[in-house]
Design an enzyme around this catalytic site. Structure first.
Site, short mmCIF file in Angstrom:
data_model
loop_
_atom_site.label_atom_id
_atom_site.label_comp_id
_atom_site.label_asym_id
_atom_site.label_seq_id
_atom_site.Cartn_x
_atom_site.Cartn_y
_atom_site.Cartn_z
N LYS A 219 0.80 -1.24 0.00
CA LYS A 219 0.00 0.00 0.00
C LYS A 219 0.83 1.28 0.00
CE LYS A 219 -2.57 -1.88 3.49
NZ LYS A 219 -3.61 -1.99 4.51
N ASP A 254 -7.37 -5.91 11.68
CA ASP A 254 -8.71 -5.33 11.80
C ASP A 254 -9.82 -6.38 11.98
OD1 ASP A 254 -8.31 -6.21 9.24
OD2 ASP A 254 -8.90 -4.35 8.26
#
Ligand code: ADP
Ligand code: MG
Length: 529
Positions: A219, A254
């Site tokens: 990312k 997450d």
């Protein structure tokens, strides 16, 4: 422009052309003929270009072929989904048996063996690092009505591409700034430190609840010197250098944070619901679930007191040859940064759905001259169409499909579209989203089957309702996707069993969930503080 041709004229031409070729056939024969014809790859050069020619009956015929082929290739009937569920369960078992045992699922041991009980007390912190921004937050548990305090910090490009220590010093500096604004009621007791849950959304090899090595940056991050190092140690050392009295107690992802948040909500609601699974459907997709330690042969440590361990599946890596893939998926995969990997993720996550739809529209433009004699240049731009555009077009409720027209015009530069054309675009969105949603539903049923919660209560399975906690922008903002996914779960489980499975949105696992897990794994047992 074809838009100058009246829609009813287009209709008439299409009907006429189809009628000529199928006039003598029964409806069933027509369908099977369409199917047979669509088996042949349509390979027709773009129409060369007289404006009025471009929506001749044969162009619409070609468009219908492409669409029919898409419908067929993306079809996810229950029997296919059941076979996928079986494949998933086999891969899960293989991944739990030994490290690298499954080619698809990593089945990562998270070292989280207890979920919040609702008895957590005190002030805890979370650091959510996973994109170009990071968030710091403080959550006070046990104080009704206290709202978490947030701060969002952007990470400068030079830090994202800089040196290992610079990144962690930068983060520690921002954490120090955050706590410097706190009054003395937030100061830790003597001998204790502030405790931090660290959500680190990059691939890591976790080695304990509070240690894990970065496998590689993704990312847009390319910080030199971090790969192979323990990111918790790096942050703890940077906080020490800075003189900050804070320590990382839980390194989480997450999905685990989402499970924690949902678990706390369930324990507060006190209805006996058991949160067993969490799924993220956002830019990417992943799931984690509560597995019995006895079902994890690769776990070599002591048996946790809960008897369970949360497993992060990395389910985006599922790659069964039964997955309903198309030429669009293959082309997308081929130019992706990780060809051949994350095949499941590429069929259903927010990063890709928009571009799959764009690729179908591009073929319709090239082979059926759907948008005029020349291919609209914007259709050639990868990722120009996002998943939010797809959901917006798919869910356009206006009678003239205004939003579809607006997006076609503003995003793809295709102006003055007819209603028929807009409907066709909606259908493409619907086919791609439905396939994605049903595959996500099959994924959930795969986990339910693995933990024996896909059966009715009569055969000795738990009498509690099973909660599947969901988070991520795709799930949250795309109601039709949610509905298709839930419908697939009901279809596969049967309505009686499905009544005991609650699929619920559970927000902010990467923030509040991480702070909760820091509390649940507190080094100082500060409950009551
Ligand atoms: P991340 O996965 O990056 O942590 P989110 O959970 O917020 O972030 O998910 C963001 C993703 O959700 C976007 O990449 C997009 O694909 C998808 N998304 C955002 N808004 C919508 C929407 N309105 N409809 C469908 N998908 C959406
Ligand atoms: Mg996220």
């Amino acid at each position: 422009m074809h838009a100058n041709v009246q829609p009813h004229v287009l209709d008439m031409r299409m009907i006429e052309s189809v009628n000529n070729s199928i006039r003598h056939l029964s409806p069933t024969e027509i369908r099977s003929k369409m199917k047979r014809r669509s088996l042949r790859r349509v390979s027709i050069k773009p129409s060369s270009g007289v404006a009025n020619d471009m929506h001749s009956g044969s162009d619409w015929d070609k468009a219908e072929f492409v669409l029919e082929e898409l419908r067929r290739q993306c079809d996810t009937p229950a029997d296919l989904l059941y076979r996928l569920v079986e494949d998933m369960v086999e891969e899960m078992k293989a991944g739990l048996a030994k490290e690298g045992g499954s080619k698809d699922y990593k089945m990562i041991l998270t070292y989280v063996d207890k979920l919040p009980s609702g008895k957590e007390r005190g002030h805890f912190y979370a650091l959510d690092l996973g994109g170009t921004n990071f968030r710091v937050l403080r959550v006070s548990f046990g104080q009704d009505g206290s709202t978490p305090v947030f701060q969002e910090v952007s990470i400068p490009q030079e830090i994202m591409l800089g040196q290992h220590e610079e990144l962690f010093d930068y983060i520690a500096g921002k954490l120090a700034e955050f706590v410097s604004k706190e009054d003395s009621s937030y100061h830790p007791r003597p001998g204790c430190k502030r405790e931090l849950g660290f959500t680190f959304s990059f691939p890591i090899k976790q080695t304990s609840i509070d240690s894990g090595e970065l496998i590689k940056w993704t990312k847009g991050f390319a910080v030199e010197g971090t790969a192979g190092k323990d990111v918790v140690q790096a942050l703890n050392e940077a906080m020490e250098r800075r003189g900050l009295d804070m320590v990382v107690t839980a390194l989480v992802n997450d999905t685990v944070g989402t499970l924690a948040v949902a678990s706390l909500a369930a324990s507060k609601a006190d209805a006996g619901d058991e949160v067993m699974i969490s799924v993220i459907l956002g830019t990417g997709t992943n799931a984690c679930y509560v597995e019995s330690i006895d079902a994890i042969p690769k776990w070599k440590g002591p048996k946790p007191s809960s008897g369970n361990m949360i497993i992060s599946m990395e389910w985006g890596g599922f790659s069964s040859s039964l997955l309903p893939r198309t030429q669009y998926d293959e082309a997308l995969d081929a130019v992706s940064v990780n060809p051949g990997e994350q095949i499941f993720e590429k069929l259903l996550s927010g990063m890709y759905l928009g571009d799959i739809v764009r690729r179908v529209l591009l073929r319709l433009a090239e082979e059926a001259a759907l948008f005029g004699p020349s291919v609209p240049p914007n259709l050639l731009i990868p990722c120009i169409l996002g998943t939010p555009h797809v959901s917006c077009m798919h869910q356009d409720k206006s009678s003239d499909l205004q939003e579809v027209g607006r997006i076609l015009s503003n995003v793809l530069g295709i102006h003055e579209t007819s209603l028929e054309l807009r409907k066709l675009v909606v259908e493409v969105c619907s086919i791609i989203a439905k396939r994605a949603a049903r595959l996500a539903g099959a994924g959930i049923v795969g986990i339910l089957r693995k933990i024996g919660r896909d059966r009715s209560k009569h055969d000795g399975s738990s009498s509690h309702r099973t909660v599947v906690a969901m988070d991520g922008g795709l799930y949250e903002h795309y109601p039709l996707f949610r509905a298709e996914m839930k419908a697939a779960v009901v279809e596969l489980l049967g309505s009686e069993v499905a009544e005991n499975v609650l699929i619920e949105l559970s927000k902010d696992g990467s923030g509040i969930g991480a702070a909760l897990l820091a509390a649940a794994h507190s080094k100082y047992s500060r409950y009551g503080w």
